[in-house]
Design a protein around this motif. Structure first.
Motif, PDB file in Angstrom:
ATOM      1  N   GLU A   1      45.071  31.389  44.419  1.00  0.00           N
ATOM      2  CA  GLU A   1      43.785  31.926  44.010  1.00  0.00           C
ATOM      3  C   GLU A   1      43.159  31.046  42.932  1.00  0.00           C
ATOM      4  N   PRO A   2      41.829  30.988  42.880  1.00  0.00           N
ATOM      5  CA  PRO A   2      41.174  30.248  41.816  1.00  0.00           C
ATOM      6  C   PRO A   2      41.439  30.890  40.462  1.00  0.00           C
ATOM      7  N   ARG A   3      41.383  30.079  39.412  1.00  0.00           N
ATOM      8  CA  ARG A   3      41.675  30.570  38.067  1.00  0.00           C
ATOM      9  C   ARG A   3      40.794  31.755  37.676  1.00  0.00           C
ATOM     10  N   SER A   4      39.530  31.758  38.128  1.00  0.00           N
ATOM     11  CA  SER A   4      38.611  32.841  37.775  1.00  0.00           C
ATOM     12  C   SER A   4      39.054  34.182  38.305  1.00  0.00           C
ATOM     13  N   GLN A   5      39.931  34.179  39.309  1.00  0.00           N
ATOM     14  CA  GLN A   5      40.405  35.424  39.902  1.00  0.00           C
ATOM     15  C   GLN A   5      41.767  35.835  39.358  1.00  0.00           C
ATOM     16  N   GLN A   6      42.258  35.142  38.312  1.00  0.00           N
ATOM     17  CA  GLN A   6      43.604  35.391  37.845  1.00  0.00           C
ATOM     18  C   GLN A   6      43.677  36.039  36.476  1.00  0.00           C
ATOM     19  N   SER A   7      42.549  36.458  35.916  1.00  0.00           N
ATOM     20  CA  SER A   7      42.574  37.098  34.610  1.00  0.00           C
ATOM     21  C   SER A   7      43.257  38.456  34.700  1.00  0.00           C
ATOM     22  N   PRO A   8      44.105  38.793  33.727  1.00  0.00           N
ATOM     23  CA  PRO A   8      44.728  40.121  33.701  1.00  0.00           C
ATOM     24  C   PRO A   8      43.658  41.207  33.584  1.00  0.00           C
ATOM     25  N   MET A   9      43.950  42.365  34.123  1.00  0.00           N
ATOM     26  CA  MET A   9      43.034  43.505  34.075  1.00  0.00           C
ATOM     27  C   MET A   9      43.779  44.737  33.585  1.00  0.00           C
ATOM     28  N   GLN A  10      43.026  45.656  32.978  1.00  0.00           N
ATOM     29  CA  GLN A  10      43.589  46.913  32.498  1.00  0.00           C
ATOM     30  C   GLN A  10      42.904  48.087  33.170  1.00  0.00           C
ATOM     31  N   PHE A  11      43.700  49.129  33.456  1.00  0.00           N
ATOM     32  CA  PHE A  11      43.141  50.382  33.967  1.00  0.00           C
ATOM     33  C   PHE A  11      44.043  51.523  33.508  1.00  0.00           C
ATOM     34  N   ALA A  12      43.453  52.530  32.905  1.00  0.00           N
ATOM     35  CA  ALA A  12      44.177  53.735  32.475  1.00  0.00           C
ATOM     36  C   ALA A  12      45.441  53.398  31.696  1.00  0.00           C
ATOM     37  N   GLY A  13      45.377  52.364  30.873  1.00  0.00           N
ATOM     38  CA  GLY A  13      46.524  51.973  30.069  1.00  0.00           C
ATOM     39  C   GLY A  13      47.473  51.013  30.758  1.00  0.00           C
ATOM     40  N   TRP A  14      47.295  50.804  32.059  1.00  0.00           N
ATOM     41  CA  TRP A  14      48.130  49.880  32.821  1.00  0.00           C
ATOM     42  C   TRP A  14      47.573  48.468  32.725  1.00  0.00           C
TER      43      TRP A  14
ATOM     44  N   LEU B   1      45.937  45.226  43.644  1.00  0.00           N
ATOM     45  CA  LEU B   1      45.018  44.206  43.150  1.00  0.00           C
ATOM     46  C   LEU B   1      43.655  44.327  43.832  1.00  0.00           C
ATOM     47  N   ALA B   2      43.659  44.613  45.133  1.00  0.00           N
ATOM     48  CA  ALA B   2      42.393  44.796  45.851  1.00  0.00           C
ATOM     49  C   ALA B   2      41.623  45.986  45.284  1.00  0.00           C
ATOM     50  N   PHE B   3      42.338  47.063  44.963  1.00  0.00           N
ATOM     51  CA  PHE B   3      41.682  48.219  44.360  1.00  0.00           C
ATOM     52  C   PHE B   3      41.098  47.866  42.997  1.00  0.00           C
ATOM     53  N   CYS B   4      41.873  47.148  42.174  1.00  0.00           N
ATOM     54  CA  CYS B   4      41.424  46.815  40.824  1.00  0.00           C
ATOM     55  C   CYS B   4      40.202  45.906  40.832  1.00  0.00           C
ATOM     56  N   ARG B   5      40.075  45.111  41.873  1.00  0.00           N
ATOM     57  CA  ARG B   5      38.921  44.221  41.974  1.00  0.00           C
ATOM     58  C   ARG B   5      37.710  44.914  42.604  1.00  0.00           C
ATOM     59  N   ASN B   6      37.910  46.138  43.067  1.00  0.00           N
ATOM     60  CA  ASN B   6      36.813  46.891  43.688  1.00  0.00           C
ATOM     61  C   ASN B   6      36.811  48.344  43.205  1.00  0.00           C
ATOM     62  N   PRO B   7      36.820  48.580  41.891  1.00  0.00           N
ATOM     63  CA  PRO B   7      36.873  49.953  41.384  1.00  0.00           C
ATOM     64  C   PRO B   7      35.604  50.736  41.724  1.00  0.00           C
TER      65      PRO B   7
ATOM     66  N   GLY C   1      36.643  57.806  55.486  1.00  0.00           N
ATOM     67  CA  GLY C   1      36.182  56.584  54.842  1.00  0.00           C
ATOM     68  C   GLY C   1      37.291  55.622  54.512  1.00  0.00           C
ATOM     69  N   GLY C   2      38.283  56.113  53.808  1.00  0.00           N
ATOM     70  CA  GLY C   2      39.368  55.248  53.370  1.00  0.00           C
ATOM     71  C   GLY C   2      39.881  55.700  52.029  1.00  0.00           C
ATOM     72  N   TYR C   3      39.755  54.823  51.023  1.00  0.00           N
ATOM     73  CA  TYR C   3      40.256  55.125  49.695  1.00  0.00           C
ATOM     74  C   TYR C   3      39.281  54.628  48.637  1.00  0.00           C
ATOM     75  N   MET C   4      39.353  55.273  47.446  1.00  0.00           N
ATOM     76  CA  MET C   4      38.555  54.828  46.309  1.00  0.00           C
ATOM     77  C   MET C   4      39.443  54.781  45.069  1.00  0.00           C
ATOM     78  N   PHE C   5      39.349  53.669  44.324  1.00  0.00           N
ATOM     79  CA  PHE C   5      40.089  53.521  43.072  1.00  0.00           C
ATOM     80  C   PHE C   5      39.181  53.993  41.946  1.00  0.00           C
ATOM     81  N   THR C   6      39.568  55.050  41.252  1.00  0.00           N
ATOM     82  CA  THR C   6      38.673  55.717  40.305  1.00  0.00           C
ATOM     83  C   THR C   6      38.720  55.222  38.863  1.00  0.00           C
ATOM     84  N   PRO C   7      39.836  54.651  38.376  1.00  0.00           N
ATOM     85  CA  PRO C   7      39.849  54.251  36.962  1.00  0.00           C
ATOM     86  C   PRO C   7      38.855  53.140  36.645  1.00  0.00           C
ATOM     87  N   ARG C   8      38.438  53.114  35.401  1.00  0.00           N
ATOM     88  CA  ARG C   8      37.616  52.008  34.913  1.00  0.00           C
ATOM     89  C   ARG C   8      38.529  50.805  34.728  1.00  0.00           C
TER      90      ARG C   8
END
Length: 246
Positions: A136-149, A177-183, A235-242
């Motif tokens: 993956e390109p570097r721009s897509q590799q930054s750590p992310m946080q959601f609900a304390g995770w 990761l797909a969910f976190c990139r599409n909250p 529909g499918g699924y939705m990732f709800t955390p910010r």
């Protein structure tokens, strides 16, 4: 019993362990992988496999479901309890339930015999690529946080709110990761499959559902009443955390 086959190729990047008791298939797969720049070793049983794993590590395991002694499903379950090494299962069983069982116990992909060697090679390359942050390109590799995770795409790590590492298979990590990139976005099963290639050997709906279920078991406060990964009817699924970048 298959004698251990060890073909060493210079400048090898990835090591593949094939656990297969059929001598003809083992020779064919080892030679095919060797010809395509991998180091390939074959073991004919769980005992042979365990002996090899005590001596060295592998980047991916191709595991036959039907083996003498301990079968592939039991081996997969045992390996997954202590390892996140990507696993592709081979089987002569075509029943969907066997494919789903393989995914449920931690296999990352599944392919049914008889198989095309080029397809197996493509599956192996794809799974290795997905398990490597360098794809993956570097721009897509930054750590992310959601609900304390915290999820780190570069290190392929998930840390819970207490900072404890949570073990995940390659497919499970890709789904999260797909969910976190599409909250906040409804993700269809087909979209998730396209983003992750999770369970490409099985039916789209059921394989994605299994991976989502396994992710829920690891991050949801209550698996029976999930709040972070919501099911959207028809529909499918939705990732709800910010989700925010670190």
């Amino acid at each position: 019993m298959v004698a251990n086959l060890h073909l060493i190729v210079p400048n090898i990047v990835s090591r593949i362990l094939l656990v297969e008791d059929d001598q003809e298939i083992a020779v064919m797969v080892v030679e095919m992988l060797s010809d395509n720049g991998f180091q390939a070793i074959a073991a004919g049983s769980a005992t042979d496999m365990d002996a090899l794993l005590r001596k060295q590590s592998f980047d991916l395991i191709v595991l036959d479901a039907m083996l003498p002694g301990e079968d592939g499903f039991s081996i997969c379950r045992r390996l997954r309890a202590t390892s996140v090494t990507p696993i592709i299962m081979l089987t002569a069983l075509s029943d969907d339930i066997d494919r789903i069982v393989g995914i449920e116990i931690g296999a990352d992909d599944y392919i049914t015999k008889p198989f095309n060697s080029r397809e197996l090679l493509a599956r192996i390359k794809g799974l290795l690529r997905r398990s490597s942050y360098s794809a993956e390109p570097r721009s897509q590799q930054s750590p992310m946080q959601f609900a304390g995770w915290l999820i780190d795409p570069a290190l392929r790590q998930l840390l819970n709110p207490d900072g404890v590492h949570v073990s995940m298979t390659t497919a499970e990590f890709d789904v999260l990761l797909a969910f976190c990139r599409n909250p906040g976005r409804i993700m269809t099963r087909e979209q998730l499959l396209g983003l992750t290639h999770a369970g490409t050997a099985g039916p789209v709906e059921r394989s994605i559902d299994v991976h989502v279920s396994r992710v829920r078991q690891k991050i949801e406060p209550s698996v029976h009443e999930p709040t972070m990964i919501k099911t959207v009817r028809l529909g499918g699924y939705m990732f709800t955390p910010r989700v925010k970048d670190c």
